[in-house]
Design an enzyme around this catalytic site. Structure first.
Site, PDB file in Angstrom:
ATOM      1  N   HIS A 194     -37.495  38.850  38.994  1.00 18.56           N
ATOM      2  CA  HIS A 194     -36.861  40.155  38.851  1.00 18.56           C
ATOM      3  C   HIS A 194     -37.902  41.281  38.780  1.00 18.56           C
ATOM      4  O   HIS A 194     -38.993  41.110  38.257  1.00 18.56           O
ATOM      5  CB  HIS A 194     -35.977  40.180  37.607  1.00 18.56           C
ATOM      6  CG  HIS A 194     -36.725  39.973  36.325  1.00 18.56           C
ATOM      7  ND1 HIS A 194     -37.141  38.738  35.881  1.00 18.56           N
ATOM      8  CD2 HIS A 194     -37.140  40.856  35.387  1.00 18.56           C
ATOM      9  CE1 HIS A 194     -37.764  38.867  34.724  1.00 18.56           C
ATOM     10  NE2 HIS A 194     -37.785  40.151  34.402  1.00 18.56           N
ATOM     11  N   ASN A 195     -37.522  42.407  39.358  1.00 17.08           N
ATOM     12  CA  ASN A 195     -38.323  43.653  39.383  1.00 17.08           C
ATOM     13  C   ASN A 195     -39.521  43.595  40.315  1.00 17.08           C
ATOM     14  O   ASN A 195     -40.250  44.595  40.436  1.00 17.08           O
ATOM     15  CB  ASN A 195     -38.836  44.051  37.984  1.00 17.08           C
ATOM     16  CG  ASN A 195     -37.741  44.237  36.971  1.00 17.08           C
ATOM     17  OD1 ASN A 195     -36.601  44.507  37.331  1.00 17.08           O
ATOM     18  ND2 ASN A 195     -38.063  44.081  35.700  1.00 17.08           N
TER      19      ASN A 195
END
Length: 362
Positions: free
Chosen positions: A259-260
């Site tokens: 994620h990110n």
């Protein structure tokens, strides 16, 4: 599907000698080529195989004497491996997905399906989803609410596109690819042992029992044009901002992007690469098989990391890495040589110790 030798040469931008009207129905290795096959002998080391096969036409290396090989036609290409991309594209019929929408597909009334789409059975398309023109979607694909997929997409069996994911044109998802699942993000009420060790690099206080609490993923995933995701690879959506993958990036099977993370344009990620959360990867980065990337670091443009490299710290642009922990490739090669010399070095040290002790006892 049949092609003439000249058709193939034209598609490759290559030169033909001999009978360009000869018809070909498949490509084959020289040993396995029959009269209807185009033998791929683009290097002299494969030339001998032509004598064991029955090919009448072949793609050869520059300077090869095709007539002496008993061929009726030959194609000459300047860069053989690049020619393979054009040849396979020409001859690949693609998946057999009937035009239109299969009656056993479930599409929310608010979804929009582009003109010329072909959608197989057992596909589920959620509310507000947008599917671009000429998309081909094989069986058992699910596309969640609000997802957007560009023109000319190909989604193979069992691919999963999560909510609010946005994907550009000419996207390919191989079977089982999952894009837009929740990020792996959990926290404890007080500092966990992991957080302490990250700060101290080893020391930790006495731990009280704590449980992990989920941090939900409110972001999504954004993918550019001409991206391919391999079978059973996963890209997690971001916590707040979107996880992103740039134009032209190709991702192999069993790759995890956390994620990110932000992946640049025209990167190449081979099988079993693992990219932790909040990593920034530049353009044209190549990560070999089983490369691991630690969270919250930056990898500059044009970095190449050899297989099984573990990248724990920032990598400057243009660096070639190998090893665990990652170091310059030439440094790792010297380390490997030194490790191989250790048994001999230990034996030499043991001999010296014996000699020293003997002289000390005299």
């Amino acid at each position: 599907m049949k092609f003439t030798v000249q058709d193939i040469a034209t598609a490759l931008g290559a030169r033909v000698e001999g009978n360009g009207a000869l018809r070909i129905d498949r490509a084959a290795e020289p040993d396995d080529a029959d009269a209807g096959a185009l033998a791929l002998a683009m290097d002299p080391k494969y030339g001998e195989g032509l004598t064991r096969g029955a090919a009448r036409a072949a793609i050869l290396w520059e300077g090869a004497d095709w007539q002496a090989m008993g061929l009726e036609a030959a194609i000459f290409v300047p860069r053989p491996r690049y020619a393979m991309s054009g040849l396979t594209r020409l001859m690949d019929p693609g998946p057999d997905i009937a035009p239109g929408i299969h009656p056993m597909t479930v599409i929310d009334p608010s979804a929009r399906i582009g003109e010329g789409a072909a959608i197989g059975p057992f596909v589920a398309i959620g509310a507000g989803a947008v599917i671009g023109p000429r998309a081909r979607i094989a069986s058992h694909v699910s596309i969640a609410e609000g997802a957007q997929i560009g023109a000319d997409a190909l989604l193979m069996q069992g691919a999963r596109i999560g909510a609010r994911v946005r994907i550009g044109d000419r996207f390919i998802a191989q079977p089982g690819a999952a894009i837009g699942g929740d990020g792996f993000s959990f926290v404890t009420p007080e500092k966990s042992g992991v957080e302490q060790i990250r700060e101290t690099l080893g020391a930790r206080a006495a731990q009280e029992a704590q449980s992990w609490t989920r941090i939900h993923s409110l972001g999504a995933v954004r993918i550019g044009d001409d991206v391919e995701i391999g079978a059973n690879s996963t890209i997690d959506r971001g916590t707040i901002r979107d996880t992103t993958v740039g134009n032209g990036t190709k991702i192999d099977n069993l790759v995890q992007i956390g994620h990110n993370s932000q992946v640049g344009d025209h990167c190449l990620m081979c099988g079993l690469v693992g990219v932790a959360g909040s990593v920034r990867i530049g353009n044209r980065v190549v990560l070999g098989g089983q490369v691991g990337v630690s969270d919250n670091i930056f990898i500059g443009d044009d970095v190449i990391a050899g297989g099984a490299t573990k990248i724990f710290t920032n990598a400057p642009a243009g660096r070639v890495l190998l090893g665990s922990p990652a170091v310059k490739m030439e440094t790792q090669m010297e380390i490997n040589k030194a490790v191989r010399r250790l048994p001999r070095l230990f034996a030499q040290v043991a001999e010296l110790q014996k000699a020293v002790f003997k002289r000390a006892g005299d």
